[in-house]
Design an enzyme around this catalytic site. Structure first.
Site, PDB file in Angstrom:
ATOM      1  N   ASP A 151       0.878  -1.157   0.000  1.00  0.00           N
ATOM      2  CA  ASP A 151       0.000   0.000   0.000  1.00  0.00           C
ATOM      3  C   ASP A 151       0.928   1.223   0.000  1.00  0.00           C
ATOM      4  OD1 ASP A 151      -2.267   1.662   0.396  1.00  0.00           O
ATOM      5  OD2 ASP A 151      -1.844   1.693   2.550  1.00  0.00           O
ATOM      6  N   ASP A 164       0.008   5.045   0.891  1.00  0.00           N
ATOM      7  CA  ASP A 164      -0.182   6.026   1.967  1.00  0.00           C
ATOM      8  C   ASP A 164      -0.211   5.350   3.331  1.00  0.00           C
ATOM      9  OD1 ASP A 164      -0.358   8.088   0.031  1.00  0.00           O
ATOM     10  OD2 ASP A 164      -2.468   7.612  -0.301  1.00  0.00           O
ATOM     11  N   THR A 224      -2.456   0.921  -4.789  1.00  0.00           N
ATOM     12  CA  THR A 224      -2.972   2.032  -3.987  1.00  0.00           C
ATOM     13  C   THR A 224      -4.327   2.559  -4.459  1.00  0.00           C
ATOM     14  OG1 THR A 224      -2.407   4.296  -3.243  1.00  0.00           O
ATOM     15  CG2 THR A 224      -1.523   3.637  -5.353  1.00  0.00           C
ATOM     16  N   ARG A 276     -10.939  -1.191  -6.500  1.00  0.00           N
ATOM     17  CA  ARG A 276     -10.718  -0.414  -5.280  1.00  0.00           C
ATOM     18  C   ARG A 276     -10.720  -1.329  -4.049  1.00  0.00           C
ATOM     19  NH1 ARG A 276     -10.982   4.519  -2.613  1.00  0.00           N
ATOM     20  NH2 ARG A 276     -12.134   4.415  -0.680  1.00  0.00           N
ATOM     21  N   ASP A 323      -1.619  -0.674   5.908  1.00  0.00           N
ATOM     22  CA  ASP A 323      -1.870  -0.060   7.223  1.00  0.00           C
ATOM     23  C   ASP A 323      -3.351  -0.025   7.587  1.00  0.00           C
ATOM     24  OD1 ASP A 323      -2.501   1.951   5.317  1.00  0.00           O
ATOM     25  OD2 ASP A 323      -2.192   3.518   6.819  1.00  0.00           O
TER      26      ASP A 323
HETATM   27 MG   LIG Z   1      -2.832   3.214   3.555  1.00  0.00          MG
END
Ligand SMILES: [Mg+2]
Length: 181
Positions: A6, A8, A49, A99, A125
């Site tokens: 991932d 961010d 992402t 998504r 995360d």
């Molecule tokens: Mg993230």
């Protein structure tokens, strides 16, 4: 191994108002070096992402490319690279099966790099990362950076386990390199 990341909250600091420019792409300490370490051991590294800021009309695909240009340049300086960056531009209200938590992008990456589930790891995360990874049945690592601590505190649903918890990307990469799965 195929290592899916991932972006961010894993490579760069998560922002509630989205990363909208290269200046807002702030790297988490040691994350770039961790990617370079995966490269040096011959692992494939692909970013997967969600970028709903495109679907929401906040930035364009061209602007996202500029942001990713900064990421690639910064990686080059530490002799690292990404084999691919796959993104889903979908706004949440018109989400496709690409998504996350849907696994579309992960399936795409695993096809392209012929990663079998047992030879693929996803490092993220958020719960939706773990959910997407569970759907393709690959190894799962949750980092405590970004939304990670919150995700951990909330507790992951039993069906998403096992999930290995790592302090950050650097620690997650060591876990992968040690072949601990
Ligand atoms: Mg993230």
């Amino acid at each position: 191994m195929l290592v899916l990341l991932d972006r961010d909250g894993v490579i760069n600091e998560d922002r509630a108002d989205f990363v909208k420019s290269p200046d807002e792409l702030v790297f988490i300490p040691k994350s770039l070096e961790a990617i370079a370490r995966l490269n040096s051991f011959g692992h494939k590294v692909v970013v997967v992402t969600n970028q709903s800021c495109i679907g929401r009309g906040i930035i364009t695909e061209g602007q996202l490319e500029v942001i990713h240009g900064k990421l690639q340049d910064a990686l080059r300086r530490v002799s690292g690279r990404l084999d691919d960056i796959i993104f889903a531009p979908d706004a949440p209200w018109e989400a496709t099966d690409r998504r996350k938590p849907a696994p579309g992008m992960l399936i795409e990456a695993m096809r392209k790099f012929t990663g079998a589930p047992q030879d693929t790891a996803f490092i993220g995360d958020s719960a939706r990362d773990m959910e997407a990874a569970r759907a393709v049945d690959c190894h799962r690592i949750l980092v405590q950076t970004g939304k990670g601590r919150k995700t951990q505190a909330k507790g992951l649903e039993k069906r998403l386990l096992p999930v290995h918890i790592a302090k950050d990307l650097s620690e997650a990469v060591e876990y992968v390199l040690e072949g601990r799965f």
